[in-house]
Design a protein around this motif. Sequence first.
Motif, PDB file in Angstrom:
ATOM      1  N   ASP A 142       0.309   7.974   7.500  1.00  0.00           N
ATOM      2  CA  ASP A 142       0.141   7.391   6.170  1.00  0.00           C
ATOM      3  C   ASP A 142       0.611   8.423   5.150  1.00  0.00           C
ATOM      4  O   ASP A 142       0.623   9.629   5.430  1.00  0.00           O
ATOM      5  N   LYS A 186       0.996   2.765   4.171  1.00  0.00           N
ATOM      6  CA  LYS A 186       0.244   2.643   5.410  1.00  0.00           C
ATOM      7  C   LYS A 186       1.269   2.615   6.512  1.00  0.00           C
ATOM      8  O   LYS A 186       1.999   1.635   6.679  1.00  0.00           O
ATOM      9  N   ARG A 244       0.668   9.502   0.773  1.00  0.00           N
ATOM     10  CA  ARG A 244       0.307   9.291  -0.642  1.00  0.00           C
ATOM     11  C   ARG A 244       1.123  10.270  -1.475  1.00  0.00           C
ATOM     12  O   ARG A 244       1.081  11.475  -1.221  1.00  0.00           O
ATOM     13  N   SER A 272       1.976   0.213  -1.197  1.00  0.00           N
ATOM     14  CA  SER A 272       1.195  -0.236  -2.345  1.00  0.00           C
ATOM     15  C   SER A 272       1.242   0.898  -3.357  1.00  0.00           C
ATOM     16  O   SER A 272       1.718   1.983  -3.064  1.00  0.00           O
ATOM     17  N   GLY A 273       0.753   0.656  -4.538  1.00  0.00           N
ATOM     18  CA  GLY A 273       0.789   1.728  -5.521  1.00  0.00           C
ATOM     19  C   GLY A 273       0.412   1.261  -6.901  1.00  0.00           C
ATOM     20  O   GLY A 273      -0.109   0.156  -7.083  1.00  0.00           O
ATOM     21  N   ARG A 285       0.652  13.862   0.168  1.00  0.00           N
ATOM     22  CA  ARG A 285      -0.089  13.917   1.432  1.00  0.00           C
ATOM     23  C   ARG A 285       0.600  13.108   2.515  1.00  0.00           C
ATOM     24  O   ARG A 285       0.997  11.966   2.272  1.00  0.00           O
ATOM     25  N   GLU A 294      -0.640  11.939   6.220  1.00  0.00           N
ATOM     26  CA  GLU A 294      -1.885  11.923   6.991  1.00  0.00           C
ATOM     27  C   GLU A 294      -1.685  11.206   8.326  1.00  0.00           C
ATOM     28  O   GLU A 294      -1.503   9.986   8.357  1.00  0.00           O
ATOM     29  N   GLU A 343       2.381   6.127  -8.534  1.00  0.00           N
ATOM     30  CA  GLU A 343       1.532   6.483  -7.387  1.00  0.00           C
ATOM     31  C   GLU A 343       1.899   5.547  -6.248  1.00  0.00           C
ATOM     32  O   GLU A 343       1.853   4.317  -6.417  1.00  0.00           O
ATOM     33  N   THR A 398       2.693  11.068  -5.666  1.00  0.00           N
ATOM     34  CA  THR A 398       2.789  10.772  -7.092  1.00  0.00           C
ATOM     35  C   THR A 398       4.124  11.308  -7.562  1.00  0.00           C
ATOM     36  O   THR A 398       4.510  12.424  -7.209  1.00  0.00           O
ATOM     37  N   ASN A 425       1.327   4.600  -2.133  1.00  0.00           N
ATOM     38  CA  ASN A 425       0.575   4.730  -0.877  1.00  0.00           C
ATOM     39  C   ASN A 425       1.358   3.969   0.177  1.00  0.00           C
ATOM     40  O   ASN A 425       1.783   2.832  -0.055  1.00  0.00           O
TER      41      ASN A 425
END
Length: 126
Positions: free
Chosen positions: A58, A123, A60, A105-106, A31, A33, A119, A62, A121
Motif C-alpha cells: 500500500d 491499496k 500514501r 483514493s485521495g 509511505r 507499507e 493526498e 502527498t 492512497n
Amino acid sequence: AGVTVGVGMVAIGFERTLITGDYGGTQYGARAEPVDYSYIKTDEFGTTRIVKRRATTDMRITAELPQADADYALNVLQELLATASAVIATEAAGYVGLNVFGLVSGAIVYAGPNHAQLEINVKGLT
C-alpha cells in the motif's frame, strides 16, 4: 537469446501526469507499507499454523501542486476510483516502493491561494 523471461504484469491504459514543470512533486514522508495476506492461526493447544499467501504494498503520498492544477487533479482522482491503476510517485532512484499498482483514493487540499496538496492512497493489488 535462448533465455526465458517472464512478465509479472502489463498495465495498459492512459498516462495522467499530475505534476508538471518545476513546481511541487511528491513530498518527503511518503509511505510504502507491505501488506501480508498470509493466514496465521493458533489453536487451543498453542500450535500455530501459518499458510503463506501473497503480499502487496500500500502507498500514501502527498504532493504539492499549483492551485491552478487542483481541479484537474481532482478530476483525475475521480476517474481513477474503482479502477486498478499503476501509480508512479517518483522516478528517482532508490524509491521503488513508491511505484504501486492498486486502487486509488485521495483528496485535494486547497492549502493556500497559490498552492494545493494532493493526498493519494493506493491499496496495493497483487
